[in-house]
Design an enzyme around this catalytic site. Structure first.
Site, PDB file in Angstrom:
ATOM      1  CG  ASP A 219     -80.825 -55.099  -9.335  1.00  0.00           C
ATOM      2  OD1 ASP A 219     -80.020 -54.344  -9.922  1.00  0.00           O
ATOM      3  OD2 ASP A 219     -82.064 -54.987  -9.440  1.00  0.00           O
TER       4      ASP A 219
ATOM      5  CB  ALA B 263     -94.933 -43.324  -5.196  1.00  0.00           C
TER       6      ALA B 263
ATOM      7  CG  LEU C  17     -93.474 -46.338  -2.157  1.00  0.00           C
ATOM      8  CD1 LEU C  17     -94.672 -45.752  -1.417  1.00  0.00           C
ATOM      9  CD2 LEU C  17     -92.325 -46.571  -1.186  1.00  0.00           C
ATOM     10  CB  SER C  18     -92.294 -52.041  -5.903  1.00  0.00           C
ATOM     11  OG  SER C  18     -92.167 -52.951  -6.967  1.00  0.00           O
TER      12      SER C  18
ATOM     13  CB  SER D 257     -95.588 -52.953 -10.765  1.00  0.00           C
ATOM     14  OG  SER D 257     -94.244 -52.796 -10.375  1.00  0.00           O
TER      15      SER D 257
ATOM     16  CG  ASP E 179     -89.128 -53.821  -7.744  1.00  0.00           C
ATOM     17  OD1 ASP E 179     -88.193 -53.337  -7.076  1.00  0.00           O
ATOM     18  OD2 ASP E 179     -89.520 -53.333  -8.821  1.00  0.00           O
TER      19      ASP E 179
HETATM   20  P1  ADP Z   1     -94.488 -48.627  -9.064  1.00  0.00           P
HETATM   21  O1  ADP Z   1     -94.260 -50.095  -9.142  1.00  0.00           O
HETATM   22  O2  ADP Z   1     -93.273 -47.873  -8.605  1.00  0.00           O
HETATM   23  O3  ADP Z   1     -95.681 -48.243  -8.256  1.00  0.00           O
HETATM   24  P2  ADP Z   1     -94.951 -49.023 -11.849  1.00  0.00           P
HETATM   25  O4  ADP Z   1     -95.116 -48.101 -13.014  1.00  0.00           O
HETATM   26  O5  ADP Z   1     -93.927 -50.088 -11.940  1.00  0.00           O
HETATM   27  O6  ADP Z   1     -94.744 -48.115 -10.553  1.00  0.00           O
HETATM   28  O7  ADP Z   1     -96.332 -49.758 -11.582  1.00  0.00           O
HETATM   29  C1  ADP Z   1     -97.532 -49.016 -11.439  1.00  0.00           C
HETATM   30  C2  ADP Z   1     -98.640 -49.687 -12.218  1.00  0.00           C
HETATM   31  O8  ADP Z   1     -99.061 -50.894 -11.549  1.00  0.00           O
HETATM   32  C3  ADP Z   1     -99.896 -48.857 -12.310  1.00  0.00           C
HETATM   33  O9  ADP Z   1     -99.825 -47.914 -13.360  1.00  0.00           O
HETATM   34  C4  ADP Z   1    -100.958 -49.915 -12.563  1.00  0.00           C
HETATM   35  O10 ADP Z   1    -100.961 -50.297 -13.921  1.00  0.00           O
HETATM   36  C5  ADP Z   1    -100.453 -51.095 -11.736  1.00  0.00           C
HETATM   37  N1  ADP Z   1    -101.112 -51.134 -10.416  1.00  0.00           N
HETATM   38  C6  ADP Z   1    -100.511 -51.112  -9.212  1.00  0.00           C
HETATM   39  N2  ADP Z   1    -101.414 -51.185  -8.213  1.00  0.00           N
HETATM   40  C7  ADP Z   1    -102.628 -51.248  -8.793  1.00  0.00           C
HETATM   41  C8  ADP Z   1    -103.981 -51.341  -8.316  1.00  0.00           C
HETATM   42  N3  ADP Z   1    -104.255 -51.381  -7.015  1.00  0.00           N
HETATM   43  N4  ADP Z   1    -104.958 -51.371  -9.230  1.00  0.00           N
HETATM   44  C9  ADP Z   1    -104.683 -51.334 -10.552  1.00  0.00           C
HETATM   45  N5  ADP Z   1    -103.458 -51.250 -11.054  1.00  0.00           N
HETATM   46  C10 ADP Z   1    -102.427 -51.216 -10.210  1.00  0.00           C
HETATM   47 MG    MG Z   2     -92.896 -51.095 -10.443  1.00  0.00          MG
END
Ligand code: ADP
Ligand code: MG
Length: 386
Positions: free
Chosen positions: A35, A123, A125-126, A128, A172
């Site tokens: 990217d 994990a 799988l984004s 975020s 993402d």
């Molecule tokens: P990934 O994007 O790979 O899952 P990241 O560290 O980038 O990992 O993002 C994870 C973060 O996103 C979590 O720690 C939390 O702060 C936020 N998040 C994601 N989904 C939720 C949810 N359903 N409720 C609250 N926070 C969430």
């Molecule tokens: Mg993320």
């Protein structure tokens, strides 16, 4: 999920939401570190995601709850500072609110906000990007605005890059936004330009999350970025996407072995993305799988962003019946391996692989079987559209 969301919203806020939006998680299918080199990448939106429900409030207060987190976070509508020095999950939603005016979009004042999810967090799988896009669509529904999908994608990326402070690429949010069931999302990162590519029937994804993370991962990622930019400069191009194999071969004497190998990985990986698109167009999952495994071998030997744990999983998977191919997915230096399988591959085969991993490393990876799913959308429109 919708029932769960409504029940939880009522239990938390004592009323029903007026708006609901949902956004999926994603898999990096192929296109490793391409990217920021201006290259191409293929991703898949999966059948799991984050749902966000909202109801407006007259008093200007913003209240945030998530089924994944304890408690309620309250913010006055005029406060848009980062919470907890950046650690709070609410920053993903606040970041979206802060990003909206950057794209000429209105910001909703007071509301009650609830997120529920069937996507594992952290994990690879984004989750975020999923919470950003679900939040963005829900906020926009509340203000009655309907910008282009590409703008919603950019709002989510802006929130993550500038407010949360994670320098992720367009993959993402682009895949979460443009995903489509039974399709992959193709992104030309220079535009960015988005397209969907049909995925032949019978394909399954299996994710094996090792929960390992290299202690120096941020520094290593930055080092790979620097090496790619240095290689581009040495080759006389702005970004490695403009370099050809012939240009690289001609520069061999001028590049260190490491820089040469980083550039080789990127140039060949961009070619593999193109070859994968062609294989899929012919319905050839076996060839697509071989390209995935070749991508992993290149990460392992040339880009050096794999780990013994990820290599072990790929080795175990590609010798298991039903597996078309396997590779690390995401930035590397730990994290998860993705396998593309036929529908004969089941829990039984997955368990054999994880058992071998356990014998070797004394810990078990989490496994998740998933398929493609649709991109971010409004599930329950607000009054603006009814
Ligand atoms: P990934 O994007 O790979 O899952 P990241 O560290 O980038 O990992 O993002 C994870 C973060 O996103 C979590 O720690 C939390 O702060 C936020 N998040 C994601 N989904 C939720 C949810 N359903 N409720 C609250 N926070 C969430
Ligand atoms: Mg993320």
């Amino acid at each position: 999920m919708r029932e769960r969301l409504l029940t939880h919203f009522n239990a938390t806020f004592g009323r029903s939401p007026t708006v609901i939006a949902r956004a999926p998680g994603r898999i990096e299918f192929i296109g490793n570190h391409t990217d920021y080199n201006g290259g191409t990448v293929l991703g898949a939106a999966i059948d799991r995601g984050v749902w966000v429900a909202l109801a407006p409030r007259e008093d200007g207060l913003r209240r945030f709850a998530s089924a994944l987190r304890e408690g309620l976070v309250e913010q006055p509508a005029d406060a848009l500072a980062k919470l907890n020095g950046g650690a709070s999950w609410v920053n993903y939603a606040l970041g979206v609110l802060a990003a909206l005016p950057e794209f000429g979009l209105r910001v909703p004042a007071g509301f009650d906000f609830l997120a529920v999810s069937d996507l594992p967090v952290g994990a690879g799988l984004s989750s975020s990007a999923a919470i950003e896009l679900a939040s963005a669509l829900a906020f926009l529904e509340l203000t009655g605005e309907r910008p282009a999908r590409e703008t919603v994608v950019k709002v989510g990326k802006h929130a993550e890059n500038n407010f949360v402070g994670v320098p992720c690429g367009i993959l993402d949010q682009g895949v979460s936004g443009f995903g489509r069931k039974d399709h992959l999302v193709f992104i030309d990162c220079r535009g960015p330009r988005f397209a969907t590519v049909p995925l032949p029937a019978g394909a399954q994804f299996w994710i094996f999350n090792t929960h390992t993370r290299h202690a120096l991962v941020d520094g290593l990622y930055a080092a790979r970025h620097r090496e790619c930019m240095a290689a581009a400069q040495a080759l006389g191009v702005g970004l490695l996407v403009e370099a050809t194999p012939a240009m690289l071969a001609a520069a061999r004497g001028r590049l260190s072995t490491a820089t040469y190998q980083r550039a080789q990985h990127i140039i060949e990986e961009i070619a593999r993305v193109g070859a994968t698109v062609q294989a899929l167009a012919q319905g050839d999952l076996a060839s697509a799988g071989r390209l995935l495994t070749a991508s992993h071998r290149s990460s392992q030997r040339l880009f050096e962003n794999s780990t013994p744990e990820l290599d072990f999983l790929v080795d175990a998977l590609v010798t298991t019946p039903g597996v078309h191919g396997a590779r690390l997915t995401g930035g590397g230096f730990g994290g998860a391996v993705m396998a593309l399988t036929n529908d004969q591959f089941s829990e039984v085969e997955a368990r054999i692989v994880t058992k071998r991993y356990e014998d070797e490393f004394g810990a078990s990876p989490d496994t998740l079987q998933t398929q493609t799913g649709d991109g971010a959308c409004v599930v329950q429109p607000g009054s603006a559209s009814s």
